[in-house]
Write a protein that holds these residues in place. Structure first.
Motif, PDB file in Angstrom:
ATOM      1  N   PRO A  76       0.860   5.098   4.809  1.00  0.00           N
ATOM      2  CA  PRO A  76      -0.453   5.033   4.152  1.00  0.00           C
ATOM      3  C   PRO A  76      -1.373   6.201   4.469  1.00  0.00           C
ATOM      4  N   LEU A 109      -4.169   3.846  -7.179  1.00  0.00           N
ATOM      5  CA  LEU A 109      -5.209   3.072  -7.855  1.00  0.00           C
ATOM      6  C   LEU A 109      -5.081   3.317  -9.350  1.00  0.00           C
ATOM      7  N   GLN A 133     -10.100   6.067  -1.238  1.00  0.00           N
ATOM      8  CA  GLN A 133      -9.156   5.476  -2.194  1.00  0.00           C
ATOM      9  C   GLN A 133      -8.140   4.596  -1.476  1.00  0.00           C
ATOM     10  N   GLN A 134      -7.664   5.078  -0.318  1.00  0.00           N
ATOM     11  CA  GLN A 134      -6.665   4.291   0.380  1.00  0.00           C
ATOM     12  C   GLN A 134      -7.270   2.989   0.926  1.00  0.00           C
ATOM     13  N   ALA A 140      -7.289   0.742  -1.903  1.00  0.00           N
ATOM     14  CA  ALA A 140      -5.936   0.250  -2.187  1.00  0.00           C
ATOM     15  C   ALA A 140      -5.583  -0.911  -1.260  1.00  0.00           C
ATOM     16  N   VAL A 164       0.863  -1.184   0.000  1.00  0.00           N
ATOM     17  CA  VAL A 164       0.000   0.000   0.000  1.00  0.00           C
ATOM     18  C   VAL A 164       0.896   1.230   0.000  1.00  0.00           C
ATOM     19  N   VAL A 205      -8.697   5.010   7.738  1.00  0.00           N
ATOM     20  CA  VAL A 205      -7.703   4.112   7.156  1.00  0.00           C
ATOM     21  C   VAL A 205      -7.000   3.308   8.259  1.00  0.00           C
ATOM     22  N   PHE A 252      -1.779   6.067  -2.784  1.00  0.00           N
ATOM     23  CA  PHE A 252      -2.831   5.093  -3.137  1.00  0.00           C
ATOM     24  C   PHE A 252      -2.523   4.306  -4.410  1.00  0.00           C
TER      25      PHE A 252
END
Ligand SMILES: Nc1ncnc2c1ncn2[C@@H]1O[C@H](COP(=O)(O)OP(=O)(O)O)[C@@H](O)[C@H]1O
Ligand SMILES: [Mg+2]
Lengths: 246, 259
Positions: free
Chosen positions: A169, A94, A148-149, A152, A88, A181, A92
């Motif tokens: 992260p 993605l 998003q994280q 991920a 990770v 997160v 992120f």
């Protein structure tokens, strides 16, 4: 190789970028289910260490045994081993051209040869666990940083990794999104995932880590249980560092 | 075949035409002569078929070659630690020589060399293949530069994310980097396609009867240059505008994920 419960065994790991010797000999054994938090000053080589663990940076010396194989050996097919090491990133990373669901299923379908339905079932149940099932058909840029994280993290989990690597992260997140997160990571730790985490979240380290390591001048300058590490630091540089961040 | 004379044509002309001014009569005569007399529209149509076949064939070949060359160069440049594999070094050198030669010589000269030195086609089909291959090889060199600029434009963090999932270099290119790169380079790639379409007008030098060649034939048959060549220009213009339309639609679709 050593005892069965050791997932990653690093021996004399060195990494130089040209003249710049960043890692000067790192030794560490990471046990199954262990949560190791890595701290250190900016530029001390934390990211480099983490990225060497799955050979995103090729080590310039030493060995990294993962599942009994020295993956630092360039004749080893690293791709097979990376499937079992989730990573990770701070940003992120993605895939912007794919929906969330596609982001999560592409690797299991192409690499693990899961059927589309199997992969999607797996992805959706993981998304459900992080409260994002309804965003499966969204594209990454339609999500907040925290969302998003979380995606991920579950994207990496979709490959059923034996270890998860986290490189700061929460550092790119707005403060109000850090908690969501960290919460996902805490749950993951509770479920027994082996994790190596580079972070500046000292509260999180105290609460979740089994061991905290301090990287300084290219080596592990100190390592201890979180309680001892934070309450009773030995190394002068660590004392200095903790005084600044705590 | 004897040339149709204006005097003969006007004798058989319908009444309404006779009432027209002479300039209009002459122009309509030329149009008639260019397209209708002796079914000459069929010449244009056949030529158009060749032009379209050569364009599409060369386009496909050019894109395949361009992708391969771009990926070779990117793979070569992506290895920064340790020794680069000998195969990759050879391929990279070949790629550089290829691009230098193709970009450093005129398309016309490449056609002459392929047509009369290297391939020397004997049948119609072989000539058609020769045209497609020459233009495809030419286009590939330009496409590769465009694709490479696209690959470079995608942040390294994207390919790292792909690699960290376990994809190898080529899978990462194919699933992660290339789709994003194509979106960025579509306008440049579109220009390349349009250039290619227009460049097919050179294939007559290897005796391919494309639409340009047929317009020349009609000019020879009619001793009239204006109508065949202006019509030819209109034909190309319509094709280019059509291609542009398709490309902009494609671009809109690819941009869907940007909203
Ligand atoms: N790809 C690279 N090329 C050259 N130098 C690098 C590269 N990555 C990191 N470094 C250098 O390695 C050192 C450690 O960087 P890094 O591991 O990112 O530190 P940290 O994550 O602890 O902040 C820095 O001096 C940095 O400049
Ligand atoms: Mg870092």
């Amino acid at each position: 190789m050593t005892a069965d419960n050791i997932v990653i065994s690093v021996k004399g790991l060195k990494k130089a970028f040209g003249e710049n010797q960043v890692l000067k000999g790192i030794d560490i054994d990471i046990k199954k289910g262990e949560v190791v938090v890595v701290i250190g000053a900016s530029g001390s080589g934390k990211s480099t260490f983490l990225r060497c663990l799955n050979c995103l940076e090729d080590p310039t010396g030493g060995s990294i045994y993962f599942n009994g194989v020295d993956i630092a050996d360039i004749s080893v097919d690293i791709n097979i081993h990376r499937q079992k090491m989730g990573m990770v990133f701070q940003q992120f990373n993605l895939f912007p051209h794919m929906t969330i669901l596609k982001n999560m299923t592409i690797a299991p379908i192409k690499l693990l040869k899961l059927s589309k339905t199997e992969a999607e079932d797996r992805a959706l149940s993981l998304l459900d666990r992080v409260g994002l099932k309804d965003r499966a058909e969204s594209y990454p840029r339609q999500l907040s940083g925290g969302q998003q994280q979380r995606v991920a993290i579950v994207r990496a989990l979709c490959m059923n990794p034996t270890v998860m690597l986290f490189d700061e992260p929460t550092s790119a997140l707005d403060p109000e999104m850090v908690g969501e997160v960290l919460e996902v990571m805490k749950n993951l730790a509770k479920e027994g995932m082996t994790m190596v985490i580079v972070t500046h979240e000292m509260g999180f380290a105290k609460e979740v880590a089994d061991r905290v390591i301090f990287i300084d001048d290219g080596i592990i300058a100190e390592q201890n249980s979180p309680k001892e590490f934070f309450e009773n630091p030995q190394h002068p540089r660590l004392k200095e560092f903790l005084a600044k961040v705590l | 075949m004897s040339v149709l004379k204006f005097a003969t044509w006007i004798e058989e002309a319908p009444n309404w035409l006779l009432k027209m001014p002479e300039g209009v009569q002459k122009f309509l005569f030329q149009l008639y002569q260019t397209f209708i007399h002796a079914d000459r529209w069929k010449l244009f149509l056949n030529g158009l078929k060749i032009t379209i076949i050569v364009t599409i064939g060369a386009l496909i070949l050019g894109i395949i070659i361009g992708l391969i060359l771009a990926i070779i160069r990117t793979a070569y440049e992506s290895i920064t630690v340790g020794k680069k594999p000998i195969i990759l070094r050879l391929l990279n050198t070949f790629t550089l020589i290829y691009i230098t030669i193709i970009r450093g010589t005129p398309m016309m000269v490449q056609l002459l060399i392929m047509g009369f030195v290297i391939m020397v086609p004997k049948s119609d089909t072989a000539t058609l293949m020769c045209g497609i291959i020459t233009l495809g090889i030419n286009s590939g060199a330009y496409v590769s530069e465009v694709v490479r600029s696209g690959l470079i434009s995608i942040p390294k963090s994207q390919s790292e994310a792909g690699r960290s999932l376990g994809f190898n270099f080529y899978q990462t290119m194919w699933y992660v980097v290339l789709p994003q790169a194509i979106k960025n380079i579509l306008p440049a790639l579109g220009n390349e396609m349009i250039t290619l379409l227009k460049d097919t007008s050179l294939v007559s030098v290897i005796a391919l009867r494309d639409v340009t060649k047929q317009a020349q034939n009609v000019q020879n048959l009619t001793y009239n240059a204006l109508v065949p060549y202006i019509s030819l220009a209109v034909i190309y213009l319509v094709m280019v505008m059509g291609l542009q339309k398709i490309l902009s639609m494609l671009e809109k679709r690819l941009r869907k994920s940007d909203r």
